[in-house]
Each structure stands twice: as structure tokens, then as C-alpha cells.
Motif scaffolding. Sequence first.
Motif, short mmCIF file in Angstrom:
data_model
loop_
_atom_site.label_atom_id
_atom_site.label_comp_id
_atom_site.label_asym_id
_atom_site.label_seq_id
_atom_site.Cartn_x
_atom_site.Cartn_y
_atom_site.Cartn_z
N ILE A 136 0.85 -1.18 0.00
CA ILE A 136 0.00 0.00 0.00
C ILE A 136 0.89 1.23 0.00
O ILE A 136 2.12 1.11 0.01
CB ILE A 136 -0.94 0.01 1.23
N SER A 137 0.31 2.38 -0.04
CA SER A 137 1.10 3.61 -0.08
C SER A 137 2.03 3.69 1.13
O SER A 137 1.58 3.76 2.27
CB SER A 137 0.16 4.83 -0.10
N GLY A 138 3.32 3.60 0.86
CA GLY A 138 4.32 3.74 1.92
C GLY A 138 4.47 2.54 2.82
O GLY A 138 5.13 2.64 3.86
#
Length: 410
Positions: A136-138
Motif C-alpha cells: 500500500i502507499s508507503g
Amino acid sequence: MTDPRTALVVGGGIAGPAAAMALQKAGLDPVVYEAHPASAEGIGAFLTVAVNGVDALRALGADQPAIAAGFPTTAITLWSGTGKRLGAAAVSVTLADGSTGSTVKRADLYQAMHDQAASRGIRVEHGKHLAAAETISGGVRARFADGTSAAGDLLIGCDGVHSAVRRIIDPDAPGPAYAGLINLGGYVRGVQVSADPGTYHMIFGKRAFFGYALAPDSEVWWFANVPAPGEPARGALASIGTSQWRQRLTSLFAGDAGPAARLIEATAHGLAASPVHTMPRLPTWHTDRMIVIGDAAHAPSPTSGQGASLAIEDAVQLGRCLRDLPGPDRAFTAFEQLRRPRVERIIKQAARINNNKAATGAARVFRDMMMPVMLPVFVRFIANGKPGKQLYGHHIDWDTPVPAHPGTTS
């Protein structure tokens, strides 16, 4: 990419708590997710923590608690099924500070590692069977079979030879290789054996392989490797009861010299069998946010005596790389460069030994004839030469920074 701060550690056997302690020491906040609904300290028989594993545990400050319930084992004597002494070998070296390898019940090592993790505030969540994971994002999100999920900057797969994380990282990853052997083990009191504490006795029987060691309290720890050319289906061995195994094992070792049959007959507890698997070469160990270590990445056969030790080495090395290198992808790449040559060499060495465990007919006669001649040369080569130093003298210096381009190491 920012430096990671949190880590999801999947698997709570030996590699999991070791990795969590190393990550915490490197400045990360790890949580261990274990599939078993409760503690698994009753699972498994015994194993060797080689001196290089003890040295790696020392980097984590966990060496003394981990081996306290075991006993030093430094030598092995090999016998044929007819009672012929085939030779003796060193199975460890002694470091300058007196450290050597130890044999310890898996339950005791498991408990000690989990106690150490708990004493450092590391959380372990049970009943968390990994179902899926995604970037996922980051970071990474893990989804578990009970419907819960967890997010972190990294995911570390310490989930063993049948790793779910390995398949998530690479759906085309090869599965573990079946070694053609079934492993069982037990503990016996009240049976006299010709052995001194600290020495393994290994018997190349006519139909199966048997090993035992005498603990300082006079309990005998034993194991048997039973040849089985066809790989059992997952869970199939669980349907075979203790009485069936006892009957089969005593039949296999009937007629062989040594105490195998007596020890098996005197074993009062239940017998659980497991197929021996290896993970000889895994092409892909990591993505930019997920990685597998220990048996999930490189499982040697038990013949190596190095499975637990290599997993602990992995934990320490991974902690160093994440501490010293910018971004998890750089750290994971460096980790693989440092670890792959060593672990794959050990796996190959163990595979060659496995081939001798179930020799029959002319091959068995030739093995028994040549081993007394070749083994003394081999022992001197391993104990005093470069291979022994590479295997047992491997040291990971926690305080030395990992270089930006580490290359490889033995």
C-alpha cells in the motif's frame, strides 16, 4: 523512500522472535504474528544451535537464555548397522571465549526466545494465519484468515519451509523439495547406552538411519530418519498413531547393532512424524517491502545442523542492513548479497550427506568400507581447514556498519 519504522513479522517459531529482537535493536517497532492459536512450545523434538548460531544470539543478548536448557555437543561418532565404527567427526569448533555448539529441545528454545522477546516489550499475536498481503502507499498491509488485518512499513516472512509470504512475494516461486526421509524423535529415561554426554552417535542402519545423544541428566535424546521415496500428502502422517510408528520403527531397526530398538520401545510419549523438506534455491527473496528469511528462504536438511543457526544469523544481518542502509529495498538487496552464497553452500553440503543415509545393497557396503578411510581426512579438513572456519567461525559484527555495496561474504 523513507526509512522504515514498523515491521510485521509473520511467523513465531525461532526466526520470528530473533528477527523481532534484531529489528527492535536496529530501531524499528516489530510485531510478531503467529498462526498457532496458542503458544507452540510443545511442537517439535530437538535441534542443534551450532556455535555460529550461539554467536549470532550473542549479538542479540539472548545466547545464555536460549541454550541454558540444552547441553554442549561437539562430536559425532558414526556406526554401521552391523556395529562397525565408521569414524568420528567434530560437529563444532570452540571459539576463543569457550563457546561451542549446543543441542536443545525445540520447546525450550522456543520458550526462551519468546520470553526474551516479551521481556523487551515485543508483542506477539497468536491465531494470525496469513491469508494475503499487499503493498500500500508507503508500506504493507497483511490480511489474516480470522478477518483482521495489520499495516506496517515492512513485512518479514519467518513462516518456515511452507511459507505463505514466499508465495506472495513470487507466485511462481518453487515449493520446498522433499528429501525422501520421514523424521521422528523422542526422549527416554532408564535405558543404558554406551555414550558420553556431548557426543552424537549416528547409525547407518540397513533400512533406516538412527541417531542419539546422552544428556547430562542421563536422558537419551534420539531421532530416526526413515526412507520414504514418495512424498506424503500434507497432514497424512498425522493419521498414523504412536503404536503404529513404534511397531514400524522397531521393525526397521531389528537386527541392527546399537540401542535403537530398545530406545524406541522404551519411549513413553507420543511419536509425531514429519517429512524432511529443503529449500535449495529460491530465486526471489524480496520485493521492495517484503522479504523472507530463515527456512522460508533457504531450508537446509536437518543433516546440516544449521537450520536454526542460519535463521538467527539472518535475523542479525537483516537488522544491520535495515539500520545502516537507506530504504528497505537497498537493505534487502544488501542482505541477500551477504547471505545467499553462505546458505546455499551449506544446503548443498547437507544434501550430499543425506544421500548416504539410506544407502542399500552394494552402495551400503561401499559406504561402510570407505568411510573409515575417508572420514579422518574429512574431519581434519573441516575442523582445521577453511570449510570449518567458514561454517562454524562465521561472525556477524553488529557494531560494524554495513557498506553501501557489501558484495558477498562466507
